[in-house]
Design an enzyme around this catalytic site. Structure first.
Site, short mmCIF file in Angstrom:
data_model
loop_
_atom_site.label_atom_id
_atom_site.label_comp_id
_atom_site.label_asym_id
_atom_site.label_seq_id
_atom_site.Cartn_x
_atom_site.Cartn_y
_atom_site.Cartn_z
N ARG A 1 0.84 -1.21 0.00
CA ARG A 1 0.00 0.00 0.00
C ARG A 1 0.87 1.25 0.00
O ARG A 1 0.57 2.24 -0.69
CB ARG A 1 -0.94 0.00 1.19
CG ARG A 1 -2.06 -1.01 1.09
CD ARG A 1 -2.87 -1.09 2.36
NE ARG A 1 -3.62 0.14 2.63
CZ ARG A 1 -4.30 0.37 3.75
NH1 ARG A 1 -4.33 -0.55 4.71
NH2 ARG A 1 -4.94 1.51 3.93
N CYS B 1 -1.32 5.78 9.35
CA CYS B 1 -1.69 4.46 8.82
C CYS B 1 -2.88 4.66 7.90
O CYS B 1 -2.97 5.69 7.23
CB CYS B 1 -2.00 3.47 9.96
SG CYS B 1 -3.36 3.98 11.04
#
Length: 288
Positions: free
Chosen positions: A186, A245
């Site tokens: 990611r 995050c």
């Protein structure tokens, strides 16, 4: 019964299942089940809590005790709203909180950090979480646990919370290291984001330290292993850290890990990639 145990230093940041069993009925101790699952997991944390939890534990819903004026997931509420929620849950001024989740160490650090943000100084993580409690054959309780309301006054520690402007400033002037706890794929932009409408990639200048590198078998890794994970990510734990995050949840694991090695807990970017990745005015780069 004396409860002179957890203070927030590396030695007592975590409490054992035996400590918790010995203190379950202490009037100044409150236990929170802070379980939360990614939508893709197909699990209902509250339903699982109803099916069986540590006796006396109160369910803390991080999506419900949140700022509902934003579309961003489980953002911190304001201190007044948090104080009101804490009182209803039975958290009072001066109480000790013990937090766990049903995975072992996943969402509990988010509540640990949240409580620290709002001035709770006596807060610990149950080592091994609910899986460890169950593995030892300890008793479970079904249904909803309700505690008597207590007086709680939130005293917000702004040093533990960052917004997008704080992150942009740190990336520009190097005043803090910005650490992205999402997976390497990611971070690199090699896979699409699980939340629709978000760009792929990462903040220019951010470091990548996937949260799974800090956890093993539902527990925080030993300090030596944490040090190695920091070094691999080129993170200097002696310098200020802003953790990010996907939604501000697993970023809290880095805050806890730094505390576990005797350092200042990381500041958490509450909006994280859910905010940054949705804003075209904020820079993002991809390695793919």
């Amino acid at each position: 019964m004396t409860t002179a145990a957890p203070h927030n230093d590396p030695e007592t940041l975590f409490v054992s299942t035996q400590w918790l069993a010995d203190h379950l009925h202490a009037p100044d101790v409150i236990v929170f089940d802070a379980s939360w699952h990614m939508p893709a997991a197909g699990r209902d944390a509250h339903a699982e809590y109803i099916d069986g939890h540590v006796p006396g534990a109160v369910f803390f819903d991080i999506d419900a005790v949140a700022d509902h004026a934003t579309d961003l997931p489980h953002m911190l509420p304001d201190p007044v709203a948090f104080s009101s929620a804490a009182r209803r849950l039975g958290l009072g001024d001066g109480m000790r909180a013990v937090v766990y989740d049903s995975v072992g160490l996943f969402s509990a650090p988010r509540l640990w950090w949240t409580l620290r943000v709002f001035g709770v100084t006596e807060v610990s993580i149950l080592d091994g979480g609910l899986p460890a409690w169950k593995a030892e054959g300890r008793p479970l309780e079904q249904g909803e646990t309700l505690r008597a309301a207590r007086h709680f006054t939130a005293r917000m520690n702004h040093a533990l919370v960052a917004d997008a402007a704080d992150v942009a400033r740190a990336l520009a002037d190097g005043s803090a290291q910005v650490v992205d706890m999402r997976s390497a794929e990611r971070f690199a932009g090699a896979v699409p984001e699980p939340r629709p409408g978000l760009r792929s990639g990462h903040m220019p200048g951010a470091l990548n330290l996937p949260f799974g590198n800090l956890v093993a078998d539902g527990r925080m890794k030993a300090p030596e292993a944490l040090q190695q994970a920091f070094a691999t990510a080129r993170l200097d734990p002696e310098r200020p850290v802003i953790a990010s995050c996907g939604s501000g949840l697993t970023a809290s694991i880095l805050s806890l890990a730094l505390a576990a090695t005797g350092r200042r807990p990381a500041t958490v970017y509450d909006g994280s990639w859910s905010e940054w990745g949705a804003r075209n005015d904020l820079p993002a780069i991809s390695d793919s």
